[in-house]
Structures are given as C-alpha cells and as structure tokens.
Write an enzyme that holds these catalytic residues in place. Structure first.
Site, short mmCIF file in Angstrom:
data_model
loop_
_atom_site.label_atom_id
_atom_site.label_comp_id
_atom_site.label_asym_id
_atom_site.label_seq_id
_atom_site.Cartn_x
_atom_site.Cartn_y
_atom_site.Cartn_z
N PHE A 135 -30.08 -37.79 -4.17
CA PHE A 135 -30.16 -39.15 -3.63
C PHE A 135 -29.08 -40.00 -4.28
O PHE A 135 -29.01 -40.12 -5.50
CB PHE A 135 -31.53 -39.77 -3.89
CG PHE A 135 -31.66 -41.13 -3.25
CD1 PHE A 135 -31.91 -41.26 -1.88
CD2 PHE A 135 -31.50 -42.29 -3.99
CE1 PHE A 135 -32.00 -42.51 -1.28
CE2 PHE A 135 -31.59 -43.55 -3.39
CZ PHE A 135 -31.84 -43.65 -2.04
N ASP A 220 -23.99 -38.98 -11.21
CA ASP A 220 -24.73 -40.16 -10.76
C ASP A 220 -25.86 -40.40 -11.75
O ASP A 220 -26.91 -39.75 -11.69
CB ASP A 220 -25.26 -39.92 -9.34
CG ASP A 220 -26.04 -41.12 -8.81
OD1 ASP A 220 -26.47 -41.96 -9.63
OD2 ASP A 220 -26.24 -41.21 -7.58
N LYS A 249 -29.56 -49.15 -11.61
CA LYS A 249 -30.98 -49.36 -11.96
C LYS A 249 -31.26 -49.99 -13.33
O LYS A 249 -31.35 -51.21 -13.44
CB LYS A 249 -31.73 -48.03 -11.81
CG LYS A 249 -31.82 -47.58 -10.35
CD LYS A 249 -32.97 -46.64 -10.10
CE LYS A 249 -33.27 -46.51 -8.61
NZ LYS A 249 -32.54 -45.47 -7.90
#
Ligand code: PLP
Length: 394
Positions: A135, A220, A249
């Site tokens: 993702f 990532d 995040k």
C-alpha cells in the site's frame, strides 16, 4: 447515536464505512465521543498519532508557530523547515529531504525522483518494481504501485511503469528486473496489506540485488517510520540502507506532513523539477520537529518495542485460549491478529461497544497501531476487552 451520521450520509462522498462513533476530543491514549463516553484508542488516527492525542509538545509547537508564521511558500527560506531537515538527516542514513503533505504525495515524489535518476544515469529506465498486497497511497500512480486489485480495478487504465510482484520473494524481483527498471519500492513491513513481515534475509538480498544492478531501493516508511516498529526507522532492523525513503503518518503526530529523503547520489532533482505549495510549511514543520525531538528524547522507539512485546505475549495467550485466532504477528506497535473466519468487523464493533478502538485491516484480521506513548496498563486494559470480546465471538 447522534445526528452526525445523517450529516455524513447527506453531505460526504461515500468513500469509507465509518464506525458508529463521533469523536469530539482526545487526550493521550484516550478519546471521547459526543455523549461524553471515553474510549481507549488503539487506532491512533491510522498509525498517525505517535505522541497520542493533543500532546503538550504538539499543542505548544502549534500555538507558538501559529503565532509566528504559518505559510510563506518555498520561494523563501523558513527556519522550521530547515531545522526539521537537519534533524531528519542527523538521525537517518539519508542526506537530503523534500517536504510534502501526505504519504501518497511522498510516494509520488519518490517515484518521480527515481525516474529522474533513471533518465540521468540508467539510460531512461523508468519502471518501478513494487509488491502485491503493498500500500503506497490513493493517487493514481500510487494505486498502480499498490499491488491490490480492489484499489486498482475501479480506475483502470492506470499510469504505466509499475510491476507488482510477490512480496518476500527475491526471485520475483530478479525475474521482473530488466533494463527499463530504475527502482524497487517496498514497505519494511506491509502495513495496510495486513501486517506482513518478510523473512530475515529478504531486505539484505534486495539491497544486494539493487546495488549489483544499479537500481534504487525506495523504502516506504510512511507507516513504519518514526519508531513504530521498535527502531526509529524500519530499515534499521534489517541492516540495510535505502537510497530513497518516504515518511508521513507518525511524523506530524496528527498534523499533515510527508517527506521524501534520499542519499546524495540519488537526490537528483534540480530547480523547477518538483515542488509543493504547502510542502515544508512552517506550521507543519515546527510540529514535526517537536514530535521527532520528543520521540528521540523519550526513546519512544524503545517503548514501542517493550510495550509491543508485552502486547504480543498477551495476544499469544488469547490465541492459546481462543481457537478462532489463527495468528498473531507484529513488530513493535504494528500488530495484527488474524482469525480463521471473517470475524474482523464483528470484533471491531464489539470492542467499540466495550470502549476500545481497533482497526479492521482485512475481513479476517484486525490491526493495532496505538500511539507510541502507550503504557503496559493501557495494553492490559485492551487485552481485558479483547478477551471478553473473543469469548463472545468464539
Ligand atoms: C498510509 C500509507 C500511505 C499513504 O499515506 P496517505 O497520507 O494516506 O497518502 C503510503 N504508504 C504506506 C506504507 C502507508 O501506510
């Protein structure tokens, strides 16, 4: 229930199934709904609230910088951006930073950087190898990068230049490598894909392959970065260094900010080739600086490891008691429980009824990504609720 779900129905685009809960306030590990009821939060804004809710360090940074300067554009130097860049470079293996506003935007920029590198140094190679179940965000290119049919099929045709191969298979990466490939992009642990942890040797083998073929390794770390898995960055646990890394995040603990970091040799953008209006704005950077400082000074990564281990032991105990649990897996405070049936939504709802917020990551799996300030007592409280809920669901 309050009237707010009707507002959502009437005014919001229908992109997500929300739980029947309207949150109005948060403090530390806890949030309160519009009726004043308290909940223990193991969702943490989807792995975002690294210091918990409304942490004094975050609120203070917001207040101070909010008075001083909020936005000036990248036409000028602003001090919080430069201070945050210096700090991130000091604590990571990367040399240069570009700031943006989200994880997907960081991924987009990382792929642009890799393509730029490909044009300059790899005879125009532009393809990026990514993995199934990965993702990387919701923009069109990141949907193409994320190897999940459910995100891709509604939007075909997708931007070209991504090859999705099996995760945790060095052979799959070797097979997909061709002269048109410029980079491999991976999550240190697949987060949204269900908390999938690769075998110990995977990242060393990928690193060696990328070095041998001259490909860039993009990690990532949008979800794994800033202490989540028990080290400040996920790559530290594999003994490898990426050429490019993305963050978002947990970096702002709730204030939107993303970052692309790169080694000097991979930081090949020149003026005008990439940019952002809001990226690197003083407000977000001042907050992120306070977040990273606090995380370092209070060793939140070590807390994530210690409390995560305690949580994993408790969950493993539940697994022995309840055969419905197939597997407990995780690192630090990125943990999933997989069931033998598609029980996740029922478990999530029952936890909610019992004052515990958890996240469904697959029809048969729930995920815990609590703030990194979580204590043993908070975990014990969560385990109590989970034990009760498992007894009801089993
Ligand atoms: C959440 C996530 C993203 C996307 O971040 P957004 O801020 O939602 O765009 C990208 N990569 C990983 C690994 C993520 O977990």
């Amino acid at each position: 229930m309050s009237q707010w779900p009707e507002y959502a129905e009437k005014y919001l685009m229908n992109t997500v199934k929300r739980l029947p809960l309207t949150i109005v306030r948060g403090e530390g590990m806890r949030v309160w709904d519009d009726a004043g009821r308290e909940y223990l939060d193991f969702v943490g804004g989807w792995a975002v609230n690294s210091l918990g809710h409304c942490h004094p360090a975050v609120v203070e940074a917001l207040r101070e910088q909010g008075r001083l300067l909020i936005q000036a554009s990248n036409q000028f130097y602003t001090i919080p951006q430069l201070q945050l860049a210096e700090l991130l470079v000091q604590v990571s293996c990367l040399d240069k930073v570009f700031f943006c506003n989200s994880g997907a935007e960081a991924g987009e920029g990382a792929v642009k950087l890799a393509r730029r590198y490909g044009k300059l140094h790899l005879n125009g190679a532009y393809e990026v190898i990514t993995t199934t179940n990965s993702f990387h965000g919701r923009t069109l290119a990141m949907v193409a990068a994320s190897g999940q049919k459910k995100f891709q099929e509604p939007y075909t045709p997708l931007p070209a230049g991504f090859i999705n191969v099996e995760y945790d298979s060095i052979e799959a990466i070797k097979k997909a490598t061709s002269p048109s490939v410029c980079a491999v992009m991976l999550e240190p642990i697949q987060g949204e894909g269900g908390v999938n942890i690769p075998s110990d040797s995977y990242f060393r083998e990928v690193r060696a392959w990328c070095s041998e073929k001259g490909l860039l390794l993009i990690l990532d770390e949008v979800q794994t970065g800033i202490g989540r898995t028990g080290t400040l960055f996920g790559y530290e646990q594999y003994g490898v260094e990426p050429d490019i890394m993305t963050l978002a995040k947990g970096l702002g603990s709730g204030v939107p900010i993303g970052a692309i970091m790169a080694k000097n040799r991979a930081a090949v953008f020149s003026p005008g080739e990439h940019g952002s209006t809001f990226g690197g704005n003083p407000l977000a950077c001042a907050v992120a600086y306070a977040v990273v400082k606090f995380a370092l000074e209070n060793n939140l990564a070590a807390n994530a490891r210690r409390i995560g281990d305690h949580f994993m032991r408790g969950l493993t105990g539940l697994k022995q008691k309840f055969p419905l649990i197939r597997e407990v897996r995780g690192r630090g405070l990125l943990i999933a429980v997989e069931f033998k049936k598609e029980s996740a939504s029922e478990v999530v709802l029952k936890c909610l009824e019992n004052g515990l917020l958890v996240n469904q990551v697959k029809p048969n799996a729930i995920r815990f990504v609590p703030p990194l300030i979580v204590s043993e007592g908070d975990v014990d409280q969560a385990l109590d609720v989970l034990g009760k809920v498992m007894a009801q669901v089993s």
